[in-house]
Design an enzyme around this catalytic site. Structure first.
Site, mmCIF file in Angstrom:
data_model
loop_
_atom_site.group_PDB
_atom_site.id
_atom_site.type_symbol
_atom_site.label_atom_id
_atom_site.label_comp_id
_atom_site.label_asym_id
_atom_site.label_seq_id
_atom_site.Cartn_x
_atom_site.Cartn_y
_atom_site.Cartn_z
ATOM 1 N N GLY A 10 0.832 -1.205 0.000
ATOM 2 C CA GLY A 10 0.000 0.000 0.000
ATOM 3 C C GLY A 10 0.866 1.256 0.000
ATOM 4 C CB VAL A 12 1.616 3.728 4.887
ATOM 5 C CG1 VAL A 12 2.564 3.811 6.068
ATOM 6 C CG2 VAL A 12 0.579 4.844 4.966
ATOM 7 N NE ARG A 102 -2.522 5.890 15.667
ATOM 8 C CZ ARG A 102 -3.171 6.399 14.627
ATOM 9 N NH1 ARG A 102 -4.228 7.164 14.813
ATOM 10 N NH2 ARG A 102 -2.744 6.175 13.401
ATOM 11 C CB CYS A 135 -0.990 11.907 9.184
ATOM 12 S SG CYS A 135 -2.750 11.858 8.814
ATOM 13 C CD GLN A 162 -6.572 15.891 8.390
ATOM 14 O OE1 GLN A 162 -7.126 16.356 9.375
ATOM 15 N NE2 GLN A 162 -6.399 14.591 8.237
ATOM 16 C CD GLU A 236 -7.796 12.698 11.138
ATOM 17 O OE1 GLU A 236 -8.125 11.533 11.379
ATOM 18 O OE2 GLU A 236 -6.713 12.996 10.598
ATOM 19 C CE LYS A 239 -8.076 8.707 14.640
ATOM 20 N NZ LYS A 239 -7.928 8.389 13.191
ATOM 21 N NE ARG A 263 -9.521 13.482 3.269
ATOM 22 C CZ ARG A 263 -8.763 12.920 4.236
ATOM 23 N NH1 ARG A 263 -7.510 13.293 4.404
ATOM 24 N NH2 ARG A 263 -9.260 11.981 5.016
ATOM 25 C CG HIS A 270 -2.056 16.031 6.263
ATOM 26 N ND1 HIS A 270 -2.789 15.661 5.171
ATOM 27 C CD2 HIS A 270 -2.311 15.091 7.208
ATOM 28 C CE1 HIS A 270 -3.445 14.533 5.445
ATOM 29 N NE2 HIS A 270 -3.166 14.167 6.672
HETATM 30 N N1 HSE Z 1 -6.638 10.134 9.222
HETATM 31 C C1 HSE Z 1 -5.724 10.805 8.367
HETATM 32 C C2 HSE Z 1 -6.463 11.466 7.217
HETATM 33 C C3 HSE Z 1 -4.681 9.918 7.791
HETATM 34 O O1 HSE Z 1 -7.598 11.084 6.975
HETATM 35 O O2 HSE Z 1 -5.897 12.348 6.590
HETATM 36 C C4 HSE Z 1 -4.064 8.907 8.691
HETATM 37 O O3 HSE Z 1 -3.376 9.411 9.802
#
Ligand code: HSE
Length: 367
Positions: A10, A12, A102, A135, A162, A236, A239, A263, A270
């Site tokens: 993938g 990553v 995590r 990230c 993002q 997100e 987090k 996004r 990012h």
């Molecule tokens: N959750 C992050 C995103 C990516 O959607 O941009 C993974 O850390």
């Protein structure tokens, strides 16, 4: 010493293998490559000179032979495999990019330039789970490392921009096809308002490609990332505070970190517009020094038009480990409140690099 890789095909995983090749990491252990779909297939792997035969990622016996398993396969795989391995007595190191473990009490969320002390203590204490952070969280901590280190931050607001890569490879492909559709629909319209109107109609049409992004991302944005927690906050957004304080080891006295995650149509870089309040007055030159000197990757960009446009460009930062921090300014709304804007590659410091470095730390520890 044996290391098993899962999910190395993938985005990553591929970035990880490229970095490992670049850094000459492969020489110090025996690697096995596991697959969920191509068991027994012979493959050339980035970084290795000879072809390898892929092993079954659900074969617990073969997985158990590794001292370290590094997974970029995703949360579903970790959910299915991790507990089973531990139940069967496997006591190796589990390094994972997914969020699944995590918050597990035995896990350490890894970002070694920032929390090497916690990683070392966890290894000494016999802990075996080392999990990459979200990230945006990792990128924010790399950027504000110096300030967090010196304990002067009272709170942070992080408004994110993002990249499509964070939503997966399919979202990048879909973003590009959206761009193509937009261009095709509008490029030949001589009048710019007619161009916009034609493109808008195309974007709102049922067959505009939004299977993965769910809404037009090219020429648009999406102000929600990850699950709806039902409280008005996205997972997100949750987090940011939870993971940042876990990485910093400040969960019992957490720094408040809040914001909106959005996004946008960048490919793999990012951005974050940060606002933070400091506990005490710090003049701008001192602030610049604290941020700039914290680690080898962060650089403060002068807060003027030319430097900001040139230095804070996603196209320049993508594919690098650089963490530029610009737009640094004391805001007029209250005492000791500052702004900053930072960028970082979502797949490098945002995902693969902390895992690569963690593997190296473990290899050095075991040897
Ligand atoms: N959750 C992050 C995103 C990516 O959607 O941009 C993974 O850390």
């Amino acid at each position: 010493m044996k290391v098993g890789f899962v999910g190395w095909r993938g985005m990553v995983g591929s970035v990880l293998l490229h970095r490992m090749r670049e850094c000459g990491d492969f020489g110090s252990f025996d690697s096995s490559f596991f697959t969920t779909s191509q068991k027994g297939v012979q493959r050339q792997i980035t970084g290795l000179s000879e072809e390898v035969v892929l092993k079954d990622a659900y074969n617990f016996e073969e997985l158990s032979q590794n001292a370290v398993i590094l997974s970029c396969q995703g949360g579903e795989y970790s959910k299915q495999v991790y507990s089973e391995l531990r139940k069967n007595g496997w006591s190796g190191y589990w390094i994972d990019a997914a969020s699944f473990l995590r918050m597990h009490p035995d896990s350490t969320v890894i970002l070694d330039p920032v929390n090497r002390n916690l990683i070392d203590s966890a290894i000494e204490a016999g802990k075996k789970n080392f999990i990459g952070g979200n990230c945006t969280v990792s990128l924010m901590l790399m950027a504000l490392h110096g300030l967090f280190n010196s304990g002067v931050i009272e709170w942070v607001s992080s408004m994110t921009y993002q990249a499509a890569s964070g939503a997966g490879a399919e979202s990048i492909r879909e973003l590009i096809s959206q761009m193509g559709e937009i261009s095709e629909a509008g490029i030949n319209k001589p009048d710019v308002l007619e161009m916009e109107e034609t493109i808008r109609a195309r974007m709102l049409h049922d067959d505009f490609p939004t299977q993965f992004t769910k809404a037009p991302l090219a020429g648009g944005l999406i102000p929600w990332i990850d699950e709806d927690l039902g409280s008005g906050q996205s997972r997100e957004e949750w987090k940011a505070e939870a993971e940042a304080n876990r990485i910093l080891g400040t969960e019992s006295n957490p720094t408040r970190i809040e914001g909106i995650c959005v996004r946008v149509g960048t490919l793999r870089c990012h951005g974050q517009a940060l606002m933070f309040k400091l506990k005490e007055k710090v003049d701008l030159s001192q602030l610049t020094r604290i941020i700039n000197d914290a680690n080898d990757w962060v650089t403060v960009i002068g807060n003027n038009k030319d430097s900001s446009i040139a230095g804070l460009s996603p196209a320049k930062i993508s594919g690098t480990l650089k963490i530029p921090v610009g737009r640094l300014r004391k805001l007029s709304i209250d005492d000791n409140i500052y702004s900053a804007f930072t960028l970082g590659d979502q797949l490098l410091w945002g995902a693969a690099e902390p895992l690569r470095r963690m593997l190296k730390i473990i290899v050095q520890h075991i040897k």
